[in-house]
Structures are given as C-alpha cells and as structure tokens.
Scaffold this active site. Structure first.
Site, PDB file in Angstrom:
ATOM      1  N   SER A  47       0.816  -1.842  -0.053  1.00  0.00           N
ATOM      2  CA  SER A  47       0.136   0.007  -0.131  1.00  0.00           C
ATOM      3  C   SER A  47       1.174   1.462   0.038  1.00  0.00           C
ATOM      4  O   SER A  47       1.601   1.400   0.919  1.00  0.00           O
ATOM      5  CB  SER A  47      -0.945   0.151   1.209  1.00  0.00           C
ATOM      6  OG  SER A  47      -1.505   1.228   1.260  1.00  0.00           O
ATOM      7  N   LEU A  48      -0.038   2.336  -0.988  1.00  0.00           N
ATOM      8  CA  LEU A  48       1.357   3.899  -0.925  1.00  0.00           C
ATOM      9  C   LEU A  48       0.760   4.646   0.132  1.00  0.00           C
ATOM     10  O   LEU A  48       1.091   5.282   0.399  1.00  0.00           O
ATOM     11  CB  LEU A  48       1.266   4.347  -1.985  1.00  0.00           C
ATOM     12  CG  LEU A  48       2.006   3.186  -3.310  1.00  0.00           C
ATOM     13  CD1 LEU A  48       1.343   3.779  -4.589  1.00  0.00           C
ATOM     14  CD2 LEU A  48       3.232   3.167  -2.953  1.00  0.00           C
ATOM     15  N   LYS A  80     -14.224  -3.061   1.616  1.00  0.00           N
ATOM     16  CA  LYS A  80     -14.759  -2.364   1.438  1.00  0.00           C
ATOM     17  C   LYS A  80     -16.330  -2.615   1.895  1.00  0.00           C
ATOM     18  O   LYS A  80     -17.204  -1.423   2.176  1.00  0.00           O
ATOM     19  CB  LYS A  80     -14.502  -2.159  -0.188  1.00  0.00           C
ATOM     20  CG  LYS A  80     -13.585  -1.179   0.041  1.00  0.00           C
ATOM     21  CD  LYS A  80     -13.104  -0.306  -1.138  1.00  0.00           C
ATOM     22  CE  LYS A  80     -12.133   0.099  -1.511  1.00  0.00           C
ATOM     23  NZ  LYS A  80     -11.294   0.758  -2.789  1.00  0.00           N
ATOM     24  N   TYR A 119      -2.904   1.463 -11.223  1.00  0.00           N
ATOM     25  CA  TYR A 119      -2.024   2.821 -10.866  1.00  0.00           C
ATOM     26  C   TYR A 119      -0.079   1.816 -10.681  1.00  0.00           C
ATOM     27  O   TYR A 119       0.108   2.680 -11.275  1.00  0.00           O
ATOM     28  CB  TYR A 119      -2.372   3.076  -9.300  1.00  0.00           C
ATOM     29  CG  TYR A 119      -2.141   2.607  -8.281  1.00  0.00           C
ATOM     30  CD1 TYR A 119      -3.278   2.476  -7.571  1.00  0.00           C
ATOM     31  CD2 TYR A 119      -1.488   1.951  -7.321  1.00  0.00           C
ATOM     32  CE1 TYR A 119      -3.506   2.019  -6.626  1.00  0.00           C
ATOM     33  CE2 TYR A 119      -1.250   1.724  -6.272  1.00  0.00           C
ATOM     34  CZ  TYR A 119      -2.514   1.821  -5.850  1.00  0.00           C
ATOM     35  OH  TYR A 119      -2.769   0.730  -4.865  1.00  0.00           O
ATOM     36  N   ILE A 173      -7.550   2.395 -13.876  1.00  0.00           N
ATOM     37  CA  ILE A 173      -7.952   3.121 -12.393  1.00  0.00           C
ATOM     38  C   ILE A 173      -6.234   2.117 -12.133  1.00  0.00           C
ATOM     39  O   ILE A 173      -6.178   2.338 -10.846  1.00  0.00           O
ATOM     40  CB  ILE A 173      -9.269   2.880 -11.253  1.00  0.00           C
ATOM     41  CG1 ILE A 173      -9.966   1.213 -11.446  1.00  0.00           C
ATOM     42  CG2 ILE A 173     -10.146   3.629 -12.060  1.00  0.00           C
ATOM     43  CD1 ILE A 173     -10.531   0.898 -10.524  1.00  0.00           C
ATOM     44  N   ASP A 214     -13.299   7.820  -2.757  1.00  0.00           N
ATOM     45  CA  ASP A 214     -13.133   6.616  -4.174  1.00  0.00           C
ATOM     46  C   ASP A 214     -13.956   7.802  -4.977  1.00  0.00           C
ATOM     47  O   ASP A 214     -13.494   7.679  -6.387  1.00  0.00           O
ATOM     48  CB  ASP A 214     -13.487   5.463  -4.124  1.00  0.00           C
ATOM     49  CG  ASP A 214     -12.771   4.942  -3.747  1.00  0.00           C
ATOM     50  OD1 ASP A 214     -11.535   5.079  -3.761  1.00  0.00           O
ATOM     51  OD2 ASP A 214     -12.900   3.367  -3.121  1.00  0.00           O
TER      52      ASP A 214
END
Ligand code: ATR
Length: 273
Positions: free
Chosen positions: A15-16, A66, A219, A217, A102
């Site tokens: 994860s960034l 989510k 990335y 989407i 989002d």
C-alpha cells in the site's frame, strides 16, 4: 497528543497510503502517524475492536473489506450509503463514521485538468466495487449516458440498473461486444483489475482520437497496456495514481479539517513507483 491513522486490508504490504499520508504530516508538521495493518478476510470484526482499543482516529479500508465494513459503522455519510461501500472511517469517541472518497477521488483529475463530464457518453469497463463508485461519480457530474461492459454480463446489468436509478441513460454489454465501438465514446474507463499483472488491455481503442479521455484506475504499473494504447492515439490520459491521490486528499481533509498538501502527497506517491 498525536493522532493515529491506518489503512486496513489484505494484502497490505504494498500500500502507498502510509507514504502519502506521512508526507502530508511532515509537510504540515502534524504530530500524527499512519500505519498499514493487515486484517485477513473473516477477521474484520476483531480487527476493528483492536483499532478501537488503541483509539485510532481514522482509517482507510481497501480490498477485501470495503463492503463488509459497512456493518461496523455507527454513521454513514451520503456517498457511503449511496455506493454501499466504505473506504474512509473517522472515529470520534468510539463512534465510527463511514465515507466513500473513491467517488470524489475519481472525479478530482477531471476538475484539475478542467475536463468536462456533463453531457458526455461514457464507456465503463468493469462492474465491481470500484466501478460502482465511478458510476455514482458520473451521475453526480451529470454524464449523458453510460455503457457498462463487463466479462460477467449479469454484474453489468445490475450496475446498469443502479446507474438508471441515479438518472443516467445506461446499458450493459459483454466486454467482447465492445469490438471497434470505443470511438463512439467521449470517456473510456478501465475499472477492472486487468493491467495489474501487465496484461493486455481487454478492449481495442481503435479509432479514438485526441479528444477522447482514457482513464485507467489500475495504478501499478503506471503505464498499463491500456494507457500505452491510449497514448498511441494521442488521447487525453488519466492515470490510476491520480484517483489514488484524489481519494487520499479527501480522506485527509475529512480527518484533519484542513486543506491537504496536494503537492507533497503527490510527490510521495510518485516516489513510490
Ligand atoms: P474492485 O473492488 O477493484 O472493483 P471487484 O469488485 O472484484 O474489485 O471487481 C473486479 C472487476 O474486474 C470485475 O468487473 C471483474 O469482472 P467480473 O465481474 O466478470 O468478475 C473484472 N475482471 C477481473 N479480472 C478480469 C479479467 N481477466 N478479464 C476481464 N475482467 C476482469
């Protein structure tokens, strides 16, 4: 006292988000920290209990939680209940409130680049959780019509019904039926996970031109095959990292109630590639 934030999901090690938010804290001299916390599927309830115990101030949610996370919220904002999925939570004295950034994160690059959505014809590839937030975004921005193309037609049909409820002129097709029709659309979005493993684009972009907006989407990698094909046609390209940045900026502003340091966050994000 310093505030603590997290991103939860599984897998989570790539994860960034910790980089992006930590850069923002540094830029604004905030005494806050942001960690990545792995919660496997089926362990969400215990995981959330743990986060409440350490009095987490807020957290982001990614795959696969989510939708399930909706069950553990005390309150939801409009976007979150509309989309039926949550990616951002704030914790005020044990009261968890859910948001979905989002949708606005998806729209942010259009605003930044002053690209118009109102009245446009959209081709959306994919019908999963991300695609649902995107449909809500196009409805909010008043696109004219949306064609949803998905491998599994049934899911495209369901999402098309959702789009119609939000006032969009919508229809559903199989990905294989897109064939050479990409040129009939103003905006084309890949909302499938195809590209993550360097796969070829699932549709042809034959016939599109420099006025077509092509948005992926995915990335990582930044230059997917889909993006490369769009560039060959000189189309207007929006990268997946721009949506990632957009949702992070919104989440930051929900938690901290101050304007997010966009450029510092962008720099941290691009440094992650
Ligand atoms: P997310 O939350 O990222 O949207 P998801 O809900 O699992 O994840 O949705 C993944 C999307 O990618 C779906 O539209 C899926 O198509 P199906 O509904 O047919 O499963 C699409 N997808 C994944 N792998 C694909 C592939 N190899 N070819 C075409 N579509 C694919």
């Amino acid at each position: 006292m310093g505030k603590t934030f997290a991103v939860i999901g599984d897998p989570i090690n790539h994860s960034l988000s910790p980089n992006i938010h930590s850069a923002a804290f540094r830029e604004l001299d905030l005494d806050s920290s942001y960690i990545a916390y792995r919660i496997p599927k089926g362990e969400l309830e215990e995981g959330i209990e743990g986060l409440k115990k350490i009095k987490i101030d807020g957290f982001n949610i990614t795959i696969p939680h989510k939708i399930e996370m909706m069950k553990y919220l005390d309150k939801t904002d409009e976007s979150c209940s509309l989309i039926g999925a949550v990616n951002t939570v704030s914790n005020k004295d044990g009261i968890l409130k859910g948001y979905n950034t989002d949708m606005d994160g998806f729209l942010e690059p259009f605003k930044k680049k002053e690209l118009n959505i109102t009245g446009t014809k959209v081709l959306l590839i994919g019908a999963g959780g991300a695609a649902r937030a995107i449909v809500a975004g196009f409805a909010k921005a008043k696109a004219k019509s949306i064609t949803i193309a998905n491998r599994t037609l049934e899911k495209a049909n369901n999402l098309s019904e959702f789009a119609k409820k939000l006032g969009l002129d919508a229809n559903a097709i199989r990905i294989d039926d897109v064939k050479d029709t990409a040129k009939n659309y103003d905006i084309i979005v890949n909302a499938t996970s195809v590209g993550l493993k360097n796969e070829q684009s699932v549709i042809s972009l034959e016939g599109i031109d420099e006025k077509t907006v092509v948005y992926d989407i995915v990335y990582m990698p930044m230059n997917t095959d889909f993006i490369k094909k769009a560039k060959e046609k000189n189309a207007i390209v929006i990268y997946g990292y721009e949506m990632l940045l957009g949702q992070a900026v919104r989440a930051f502003e929900i938690w901290h109630n101050i304007e997010a340091p966009y450029n510092a966050m962008k720099k941290a994000l691009l440094g992650g590639f």
